[in-house]
Scaffold this active site. Sequence first.
Site, short mmCIF file in Angstrom:
data_model
loop_
_atom_site.label_atom_id
_atom_site.label_comp_id
_atom_site.label_asym_id
_atom_site.label_seq_id
_atom_site.Cartn_x
_atom_site.Cartn_y
_atom_site.Cartn_z
N ASN A 136 0.82 -1.22 0.00
CA ASN A 136 0.00 0.00 0.00
C ASN A 136 0.86 1.28 0.00
OD1 ASN A 136 1.02 0.05 2.57
ND2 ASN A 136 -0.96 0.07 3.62
N HIS A 138 3.33 1.96 2.16
CA HIS A 138 3.85 2.45 3.45
C HIS A 138 5.37 2.34 3.50
CE1 HIS A 138 3.28 -1.80 5.39
NE2 HIS A 138 4.55 -1.64 5.13
N GLU A 143 1.45 4.49 7.39
CA GLU A 143 0.40 3.95 6.53
C GLU A 143 -0.34 5.08 5.82
OE1 GLU A 143 0.19 0.82 6.18
OE2 GLU A 143 0.40 -0.28 8.06
C1 F6R Z 1 9.79 -2.97 8.27
C2 F6R Z 1 9.21 -1.83 7.56
C3 F6R Z 1 8.12 -2.05 6.56
C4 F6R Z 1 8.53 -3.03 5.47
C5 F6R Z 1 7.38 -3.25 4.49
C6 F6R Z 1 7.72 -4.25 3.42
O1 F6R Z 1 10.80 -2.53 9.18
O2 F6R Z 1 9.59 -0.73 7.81
O3 F6R Z 1 7.80 -0.81 5.98
O4 F6R Z 1 9.66 -2.55 4.80
O5 F6R Z 1 6.25 -3.67 5.18
O6 F6R Z 1 7.84 -5.51 4.00
P1 F6R Z 1 8.34 -6.77 3.13
O7 F6R Z 1 9.77 -6.55 2.81
O8 F6R Z 1 8.16 -7.95 4.08
O9 F6R Z 1 7.46 -6.85 1.94
#
Ligand code: F6R
Length: 243
Positions: A136, A138, A143
């Site tokens: 999304n 973030h 978010e």
């Molecule tokens: C985690 C963080 C999140 C992740 C995001 C992507 O410390 O800051 O923003 O980078 O949720 O997560 P993955 O890499 O598991 O798709």
Amino acid sequence: MKYVISSTYDEMSIEAAKYVADAIKAKPDIVLGLPTGGTPVGMYKELVRLHKEEGLDFSKVRTFNLDEYLGLDSDHPQSYRYFMETNLFSHVNIKKENIHFLSGIAEDPNEECLRYEKAIADVGGIDLMILGIGTNGHIGFNEPANCLQANSHLVALAQSTIEANARFFEKKEDVPTRAVTMGVGSILRSKEIILLASGKSKQDAIYGTTNGVVTLDLPASLLQLHRDVTLFLDEEAAAKIKK
Ligand code: F6R
């Protein structure tokens, strides 16, 4: 924005690790901002290899992780602190006192966020922030919302994030619903930012990060306001921007 596009996840991870390793060599006491999640695992693995086989030195490196689940102690297997120990810290020669984290169990999370911002300011800010990105859009746990917090803060996780992160827990109900995270200002104040993304599920978020429109509906789009951002992508994540 600059782009490094690799054909596979593994290649992307190696490219990103090489970039971080070069930054460490150029400034041995560099201040790094670090993400958790599935995406950076390959990069951390390669950094560990570079330490073990090529002597990459972490002895002066300082780190600030982006976020932590609220309610999870640092030795909880799903805590982000535990993730970092397992994937990086316990395998390299980083000093414990140089590792910084938002505590998920602070009595007063708001005070804890103020402490963290001060700790970042006290070391002169983050030199190189490494980010992943949610489907999304973030970054950290910032978010999509009508307004975003500039500094570290307590946040309620989006339902889509809870669902995406359920893969790391036994059941969805176990995923914490709140977290403490750096804010978009904490991220944008970094001198340099790199963002890693892999796979088809990130195509839209990457498109929104690069298409010239800045919107709070896709927090990573704010990265377009920063002067030094490099995206490390695999072909699938890059597919929409390549069109
Ligand atoms: C985690 C963080 C999140 C992740 C995001 C992507 O410390 O800051 O923003 O980078 O949720 O997560 P993955 O890499 O598991 O798709």
